[in-house]
Write an enzyme that holds these catalytic residues in place. Structure first.
Site, PDB file in Angstrom:
ATOM      1  N   GLN A 147      66.504  88.407  73.114  1.00  0.00           N
ATOM      2  CA  GLN A 147      66.048  89.675  73.663  1.00  0.00           C
ATOM      3  C   GLN A 147      66.411  90.260  74.891  1.00  0.00           C
ATOM      4  O   GLN A 147      67.235  89.625  75.719  1.00  0.00           O
ATOM      5  CB  GLN A 147      64.574  89.573  73.592  1.00  0.00           C
ATOM      6  CG  GLN A 147      64.156  88.120  74.507  1.00  0.00           C
ATOM      7  CD  GLN A 147      62.984  87.531  74.074  1.00  0.00           C
ATOM      8  OE1 GLN A 147      61.946  88.013  73.310  1.00  0.00           O
ATOM      9  NE2 GLN A 147      62.949  86.037  74.755  1.00  0.00           N
ATOM     10  N   ASP A 197      57.826  81.733  80.903  1.00  0.00           N
ATOM     11  CA  ASP A 197      57.748  81.759  82.402  1.00  0.00           C
ATOM     12  C   ASP A 197      56.920  80.728  83.017  1.00  0.00           C
ATOM     13  O   ASP A 197      57.277  80.304  84.130  1.00  0.00           O
ATOM     14  CB  ASP A 197      56.795  83.088  82.690  1.00  0.00           C
ATOM     15  CG  ASP A 197      55.452  83.024  82.134  1.00  0.00           C
ATOM     16  OD1 ASP A 197      54.657  82.346  82.346  1.00  0.00           O
ATOM     17  OD2 ASP A 197      55.250  83.914  81.096  1.00  0.00           O
ATOM     18  N   GLY A 212      58.853  78.788  67.490  1.00  0.00           N
ATOM     19  CA  GLY A 212      57.347  78.033  67.387  1.00  0.00           C
ATOM     20  C   GLY A 212      56.967  78.040  65.839  1.00  0.00           C
ATOM     21  O   GLY A 212      56.341  76.910  65.451  1.00  0.00           O
ATOM     22  N   ASP A 237      51.129  81.412  73.391  1.00  0.00           N
ATOM     23  CA  ASP A 237      51.482  82.469  74.620  1.00  0.00           C
ATOM     24  C   ASP A 237      52.665  82.985  74.024  1.00  0.00           C
ATOM     25  O   ASP A 237      53.685  83.032  74.667  1.00  0.00           O
ATOM     26  CB  ASP A 237      51.653  81.703  75.883  1.00  0.00           C
ATOM     27  CG  ASP A 237      52.049  82.485  76.981  1.00  0.00           C
ATOM     28  OD1 ASP A 237      51.941  83.569  77.006  1.00  0.00           O
ATOM     29  OD2 ASP A 237      52.294  81.897  77.903  1.00  0.00           O
ATOM     30  N   SER A 238      52.606  84.024  73.472  1.00  0.00           N
ATOM     31  CA  SER A 238      53.712  84.595  72.585  1.00  0.00           C
ATOM     32  C   SER A 238      53.897  86.151  73.057  1.00  0.00           C
ATOM     33  O   SER A 238      52.925  86.829  73.835  1.00  0.00           O
ATOM     34  CB  SER A 238      53.378  84.773  71.005  1.00  0.00           C
ATOM     35  OG  SER A 238      52.578  85.654  70.613  1.00  0.00           O
ATOM     36  N   PRO A 281      61.461  88.100  68.199  1.00  0.00           N
ATOM     37  CA  PRO A 281      61.064  86.771  67.874  1.00  0.00           C
ATOM     38  C   PRO A 281      59.911  86.559  67.451  1.00  0.00           C
ATOM     39  O   PRO A 281      59.480  85.321  67.068  1.00  0.00           O
ATOM     40  CB  PRO A 281      61.820  86.109  68.919  1.00  0.00           C
ATOM     41  CG  PRO A 281      62.104  87.186  69.974  1.00  0.00           C
ATOM     42  CD  PRO A 281      62.066  88.377  69.494  1.00  0.00           C
TER      43      PRO A 281
END
Ligand code: SAM
Length: 283
Positions: free
Chosen positions: A32, A87, A140, A157-158, A164
């Site tokens: 990305q 993150d 995932g 936590d996408s 993706p």
């Protein structure tokens, strides 16, 4: 004087634009386009494919609410699985619970982790080197087909369902989340802002209802996820987790010794009260 800015591309016909005082990184990773810059109001922030992911100023709301609500509702969580979360903010909040023995984080893009360590170090605050951390670089949904363990809490936590992250909003992934959880486990998911992304929430909850007996959502208001409160999907086969009394949550929270800036047992209870325009999407 020219002002550099980044315009968010998430919603059609409605844009938020952020001034960039300084641009630290702007390039494509394997998966990305990743941008990290500094905004005068929100501090350092990261966008992926033109969509705001996290900012230094308001990340605490999102991370506290996706980590502490399921962990404290469960009451005896020892193993947590995070899908995405590059993150490191979610990992940090989960590991603040000394009762957590293992936290596996499955992130598709190693560049997000590396660049977050460099430019957003306050997100992870050393969580990546915590001995309880098991960091896996994988998709995932592939991981959920054959997980390495059974977990008490699973946190998705996408990114949004584009690029993706799309597979993490599909039936196959939701079905496989059961492979990852103990029978009394809890699944929570990042599910967008219902005022602007109603179909996303409706579809996710509709899929989840095929696989879990107690499915709903809860809310938190996060300034940079604009358009009203954000919804977090909730799925479990134990209805009691969603209705834990505030007195019990207060006891568990006090025992955890954690101090928070958004989460409180009262906020936890209140987050499950849904206005009709959102509860209609859960039916
Ligand atoms: N707080 C953010 C939000 O609400 O949009 C999410 C932040 S976190 C940076 C999202 C992470 O999900 C990204 O690092 C991205 O690489 C990761 N991700 C996207 N699709 C994924 C997949 N299929 N498997 C694992 N991680 C994925």
């Amino acid at each position: 004087m020219t002002i550099t800015s980044f315009r968010e591309q998430l919603h059609s016909g409605f844009f938020s634009e952020y001034e960039a005082e300084e641009v630290y990184f702007d390039s494509a990773t394997e998966h990305q386009r990743l941008v990290v810059f500094k905004n005068p109001k929100f501090g350092r922030m990261m966008m992926l494919d033109g969509v705001t992911q996290t900012t230094e100023a308001d990340e605490f709301i999102y991370h506290e609410m996706l980590a502490h609500v399921p962990i404290l509702a469960h009451g005896n969580a020892k193993k947590v699985l995070i899908i995405g979360g590059g993150d490191g903010g979610m990992l940090r909040e989960v590991l603040r619970h000394s009762s957590i023995e293992k936290c596996t984080m499955v992130e598709i893009d190693s560049s997000v982790v590396e660049l977050s360590k460099e430019y957003l170090p306050n997100h992870s605050q050393g969580a990546f080197v915590d001995p309880r951390t098991n960091l896996v670089f994988n998709d995932g949904s592939a991981f959920a087909r054959e997980p390495d363990d059974l977990y008490d809490v699973m946190i998705v936590d996408s990114t949004d369902p584009i690029g993706p992250g799309e597979v993490l909003f599909q039936d196959t992934f939701y079905a496989n989340t059961r492979n990852c959880l103990h029978p009394d486990g809890i699944l929570v998911t990042q599910n967008g802002v219902p005022f602007l992304q109603a179909d996303e929430l409706r579809n996710s909850l509709m899929h989840l209802k095929q696989f879990f007996t107690d499915v709903s959502c809860y809310l938190a208001t996060i300034p940079t996820y604009v358009g009203g409160p954000m919804a977090f999907g909730w799925a479990s086969n134990s209805k009691s987790h969603r209705s834990v009394d505030v007195e019990i949550l207060t006891e568990r929270f006090a025992q955890s010794g954690i101090s928070t800036r958004y989460y409180s047992p009262e906020v936890h209870k209140g987050a499950f009260a849904l206005p009709p325009y959102i509860s209609n999407l859960t039916e």
